[in-house]
Scaffold this active site. Structure first.
Site, PDB file in Angstrom:
ATOM      1  N   LYS A   9       0.856  -1.123   0.079  1.00 47.22           N
ATOM      2  CA  LYS A   9      -0.006   0.019   0.067  1.00 47.22           C
ATOM      3  C   LYS A   9       0.934   1.170  -0.004  1.00 47.22           C
ATOM      4  O   LYS A   9       2.096   1.232   0.402  1.00 47.22           O
ATOM      5  CB  LYS A   9      -1.066  -0.104   1.082  1.00 47.22           C
ATOM      6  CG  LYS A   9      -1.861   0.962   1.601  1.00 47.22           C
ATOM      7  CD  LYS A   9      -2.481   0.912   2.854  1.00 47.22           C
ATOM      8  CE  LYS A   9      -3.394   1.852   3.334  1.00 47.22           C
ATOM      9  NZ  LYS A   9      -2.510   3.116   3.371  1.00 47.22           N
ATOM     10  N   LYS A  14       7.593   0.826   1.178  1.00 50.42           N
ATOM     11  CA  LYS A  14       8.146  -0.018   0.046  1.00 50.42           C
ATOM     12  C   LYS A  14       9.432   0.400  -0.635  1.00 50.42           C
ATOM     13  O   LYS A  14      10.287  -0.391  -0.860  1.00 50.42           O
ATOM     14  CB  LYS A  14       7.056  -0.202  -0.894  1.00 50.42           C
ATOM     15  CG  LYS A  14       6.959  -1.148  -2.203  1.00 50.42           C
ATOM     16  CD  LYS A  14       5.902  -1.100  -2.861  1.00 50.42           C
ATOM     17  CE  LYS A  14       5.217   0.034  -3.271  1.00 50.42           C
ATOM     18  NZ  LYS A  14       6.094   0.928  -4.347  1.00 50.42           N
ATOM     19  N   LYS A  40       5.987   9.482  -9.111  1.00 47.93           N
ATOM     20  CA  LYS A  40       6.778  10.618  -8.333  1.00 47.93           C
ATOM     21  C   LYS A  40       8.029  10.280  -8.927  1.00 47.93           C
ATOM     22  O   LYS A  40       9.130  11.015  -9.060  1.00 47.93           O
ATOM     23  CB  LYS A  40       6.700  10.557  -7.204  1.00 47.93           C
ATOM     24  CG  LYS A  40       5.296  10.956  -6.353  1.00 47.93           C
ATOM     25  CD  LYS A  40       5.464  11.368  -5.105  1.00 47.93           C
ATOM     26  CE  LYS A  40       5.734  10.228  -4.089  1.00 47.93           C
ATOM     27  NZ  LYS A  40       5.126   8.942  -4.057  1.00 47.93           N
TER      28      LYS A  40
END
Ligand code: SF4
Length: 262
Positions: A9, A14, A40
């Site tokens: 999520k 991550k 991004k």
């Protein structure tokens, strides 16, 4: 060559885990590639001293030199790529990463690569989720979660996607939020979906401090216990043979699990 994809999520950490695992593998002298696919395009920044790089597709478009490398070499020789979509942040249903990786296979991937890490969006915002799996670039998945309901719920959804695509899960990585009985909760949840918890990463302010300096913990605080936690995870992933197609559970079972461990 091991080709792994790391999911989780948004906001679960991550990219921090992906970059630190890559740095730990590089430290062992392994030829490691980090391929980020994020609107991004900033997952590789801590491997690059805080620098944000041009995306692969931007580089392809702007380069007039055929020999211009597609990647930027970062800490410990990690080859870093941010794939980038056709229009940044708008979403490309995974076309960005597909085009980039096809091109990489044709022109840049060599037989001496040890590990490729795909750091891919986990919440389907831009459609990149299934691309590396559907195209069979990655054949082993790790899911980052914490012991919180929403993280486990998101992990369970990713498991549903993996089951549909018939892809192997290598295990869950618990990125601690310091909640009560968190290690037990994530281990139990892992068993319920037919997998195991492959690593536990404690919460430590050193991670943010290093990120503020544009570094992974492996680079910025190599003697720390946090760096050792990433090294242990990297080793566990390298040696992991415990793979299998997971099975999602009913979200209500997650609530029961959490209530039992309050
Ligand atoms: S799926 Fe496409 S738009 Fe989304 S992050 Fe990946 S390359 Fe970029």
């Amino acid at each position: 060559m091991k080709q792994i994809a790391i999911y989780g999520k948004g906001g679960i950490g991550k990219s921090t885990i992906s970059a630190n695992v890559a740095a730990a593998l590089g430290e062992r002298g392994l030829n490691t590639w980090y391929i980020g696919c994020d609107p991004k395009a900033d997952g590789s920044m801590t491997l690059l001293g805080g620098r944000k790089i041009e995306t692969f597709l931007e580089r392809l478009r702007s380069s007039t030199n055929e020999n211009c490398p597609a990647y930027v070499e970062g800490f410990n020789g990690i080859k870093c790529i941010e794939t980038g979509g056709p229009i940044a942040g708008v979403g490309c249903a995974g076309r960005g990463i597909i085009v980039a990786v096809q091109e990489l296979y044709k022109r840049y991937f060599t037989n001496d690569i040890d590990v490729i890490i795909y750091d891919v969006p986990g919440d389907v915002v831009c459609g990149g989720f299934a691309a590396p799996l559907r195209e069979k670039f990655a054949n082993e998945v790790y899911i980052v979660t914490s012991g919180e309901y929403l993280s486990l719920y998101a992990a369970n959804n990713i498991v549903r996607g993996l089951e549909n695509l018939k892809v192997n899960l290598g295990g869950l990585i618990c990125n601690s939020r310091e909640i009560r009985n968190e290690e037990r909760i994530v281990s139990e949840f892992a068993k319920m979906i037919g997998s195991h918890m492959i690593g536990f990463i404690p919460r430590d302010p050193i991670v943010r401090e290093c990120e503020n300096r544009g570094k992974t913990v492996i680079e910025g605080a190599p003697q720390s216990s946090q760096a050792d936690a990433y090294r242990r995870l990297a080793d566990a992933i390298l040696k992991n043979n415990n793979l299998g197609i997971p099975k999602p559970i009913d979200p209500e079972e997650i609530r029961v699990l959490l209530r039992e461990n309050e």
